[in-house]
Structures are given as structure tokens and as C-alpha cells.
Design an enzyme around this catalytic site. Sequence first.
Site, PDB file in Angstrom:
ATOM      1  N   HIS A   1       1.338  21.945 -78.877  1.00 19.49           N
ATOM      2  CA  HIS A   1       0.672  21.201 -77.808  1.00 19.49           C
ATOM      3  C   HIS A   1       1.496  21.262 -76.512  1.00 19.49           C
ATOM      4  CE1 HIS A   1      -1.495  18.090 -75.653  1.00 19.49           C
ATOM      5  NE2 HIS A   1      -0.380  17.396 -75.515  1.00 19.49           N
TER       6      HIS A   1
ATOM      7  N   ASP B   1      -5.339   8.899 -78.675  1.00 15.05           N
ATOM      8  CA  ASP B   1      -4.798   8.501 -77.369  1.00 15.05           C
ATOM      9  C   ASP B   1      -5.726   9.048 -76.278  1.00 15.05           C
ATOM     10  OD1 ASP B   1      -3.081   7.647 -75.367  1.00 15.05           O
ATOM     11  OD2 ASP B   1      -1.838   9.445 -75.475  1.00 15.05           O
TER      12      ASP B   1
ATOM     13  N   THR C   1      -0.114  14.536 -79.279  1.00 15.55           N
ATOM     14  CA  THR C   1      -1.192  15.396 -79.771  1.00 15.55           C
ATOM     15  C   THR C   1      -0.668  16.398 -80.791  1.00 15.55           C
ATOM     16  OG1 THR C   1      -2.185  15.215 -77.592  1.00 15.55           O
ATOM     17  CG2 THR C   1      -3.042  16.939 -79.036  1.00 15.55           C
TER      18      THR C   1
HETATM   19 CA    CA Z   1      -0.612  11.237 -76.176  1.00 15.96          CA
END
Ligand code: CA
Length: 411
Positions: A137, A237, A348
Site C-alpha cells: 500500500h 478507515d 490499508t
Molecule cells: Ca488508514
Amino acid sequence: MYQLNQYSQSWVPSANGSMFPVQNIPFGIFSDQQSRRACSRIGDYIVDLSKLADKNLFDKTGCNVDTLKGSVLNSFISQGKGVTGKFRLRLAEILDLQNENIFRDAVQDCLIPVEQCVLHLPLNIGDYTDFYSSREHATNVGIMFRDPANALLPNWLHLPVGYHGRASSIVVSGHKIKRPQGQIIPKEGEPPILAASRQVDFELEMAFVIGKENEMGNSIPLSEARDHIFGLMLFNDWSARDIQKWEYVPLGPFLAKNFASTVSPWIVTLEALDAFRVEGPVQSPKPLEYLTPEISRNFDIQLEVFLNDKLICESNTKYLYWSISQQLAHHTINGCNMKVGDLCASGTISGPDEKSYGSMLELCWKGTKPISMDDGSTRTFIQDGDNVTMKAFAKNDHYCIGFGECSGVII
Ligand code: CA
């Protein structure tokens, strides 16, 4: 003495082969006609723990049963794993098929069909920290927004990067999320305007719950991290990319992130997940000694994201470069004191292939590769009315440990 093992089955038939077998025994907070109180889950049933505890079945665990009657689990968890671990095993013993004759009649009236219950946020979350622990990520974001040749910033391989988020806007699965407004740059080079975000995104994350405090000024060593982590929750999130892009320099995420985060209703204990421990990615350069890990630092937990029932992402917590123990050891190396109920999210969780990217930003590569929906429409970010549902489960040849859904609709 009772032994919970991979072959254990429950006398609740719907448990066996489900995401909530006797090996799971997660913790949550529910309500029916009465007030909020502690629960677990077995198969298709909620286990009313406050009612069950009144039957004096948990006396030998040392659990203060009053902690099960509150509207959050903080005081139950703060008894420590010496108590909560015994409590969980005792509950498995009570629900185990081999003990059906001993417990079934006494316990039956504490089982409530899950569809008759509402599940709530199970914690009073004092503080929330969000890490950035997936190398894939961080690399993808670095390529898109900075420099493909130097996608990872120099600190990234040496420490688990993170920021302090906002706890007040964390909600349980099922809450509708209002599209945030904020300052965005409508076109490159133009001045900012105040507008509804056009780039609302999800972030597929796993969060851990602090179960034991450390005194301010003291650190939690890697070797003791496990004792301080009660369990894991699936975490979305929510992020507004256009707000984020304009505001994040130089201090990092702010209004792009704090409008909402969604968690799954169940806290799955580390003990339930121990059977799914795996080695994480090789860490090179070798981290400093306080972050030098034990082997098997990650978990093999499969992750899925559905956009309006279409499966758009399949990832796994085993991809995380920095483990939860490393995150906690780093978080406290300066003497920062953690409180019971604090939540730390992973960042993530993206994997190596394109289908495993844990955000729309990456899946659609900054809007250049739209996702085709079943009704013929396309998406590059989340539209009003869209439902994002995350699922997580750890599975072996014998049983499957589920987290329940982490779901939210943008309105
Ligand atoms: Ca985040």
C-alpha cells in the site's frame, strides 16, 4: 481439565462449520428488549453473558461478573488475560458437545437468535492510532503521489509509520456514513473551494484492542506485546482523497480521515487466532533491536471487500510488513501510555497483486481504471447509496474463525 482443540464441536448445531464455532468465542456488546450488555456468539446465536454469569458457572475463572453488565467491555477486558482467557475457555467448555448433558438445560435460555439482537460498539475507545504497515500500500501510494523511483520514504523500512486519529467518530458496522465536505482543489492550479468530497474511499484494515495498560514513561517490549493486546477487529478507515491531497502537507491526515471509521462488532481474541500464525515478509534492512521480531509474527486472515455485493478485493493480513507486536512496541518506545480500549489500526492492507489492493485509490489506480458494476455503471470512488462491506475469516482444515461484517453505506 477441559481441552479445546481443533476437533471440538458444539452442541449448538449451527456453530459447527460456521464462522462462529466453539474455537472462536469472540466478545461483543448487544441489546434486545433490555439494555446493552456483554455477549459472545456461537453459530447463529448470541450468548447473553451477563445472564449466563448469574448461574455461577464462572466462579473458578476469577471473573467479576459485574463487568459483563456494563454497556462496554473495557472493565471486563481490564481484568487481564489471566481472567478473560480462563473465562473464554470456560465458555467453550460449556458450549462443547461433549458437555451437552451437563450444561445444555441450564444454558439454553441464554442463547438468543442473532437476528433478534442489535450489536453495538463494544468499547469505550479512548484513543485511536492508525499505522501504515503494508509495504504494498505504501509503495502504491508513493508511486501515485510522489516518485515511482523512490516510492517508499527513507524511514518506512525502519519503523512502523503512524498518526494519531480520532476515536469519537468510530462507529460499529451498519452505521450510515454522511459524505464529508471540505476544502478541495477542483482543478490543478485552481484555488480551493468548499465542497462535498468527490473521492470518498474505503481502507481495508485490521485493528487491535489494547487489553492491558503500561505506565507512562514505560515501554512495552516486543516480547510482552501479546499480553497487552486483547484481540482484533476488522476496520474500515473511510477516507476522502481529494480533501487528503490538499490538506496533508506537512502534518499528515486530518479532516480527510476523522469523519468516520467503521469497525466490526466482534473482538476476536488473539488466543482464537494463534492457530493461524504465519511468518511475515522478510524485513530488510533488519529493524533496530527493539523491533526485531519473533518468528510467526503475522496472522493468515483472509480479507474481502464487497462494493454493493460485488467482490472487488481479496487480501490477507499476512501481507503486513510490520506486525501488531512491532506496532505496539514502537508506539510505546518513547514511554507513551496505552489505555485499555485504545484501538490501533494496521493501515490499508494491500497485497502483491492488483486484486488484493485494499482501497479504491489503488484498485482504480487514481481513477484511471474504473470498476464495472453488475448494473453496467462504473466506479472510481464511492458514490452516495453505495454499500461497502468487509469480511474477514481465518480458515484451516478443521474450522473457520469469522469476524462478522464491517459494513457501511455512504449517504
Ligand atoms: Ca488508514
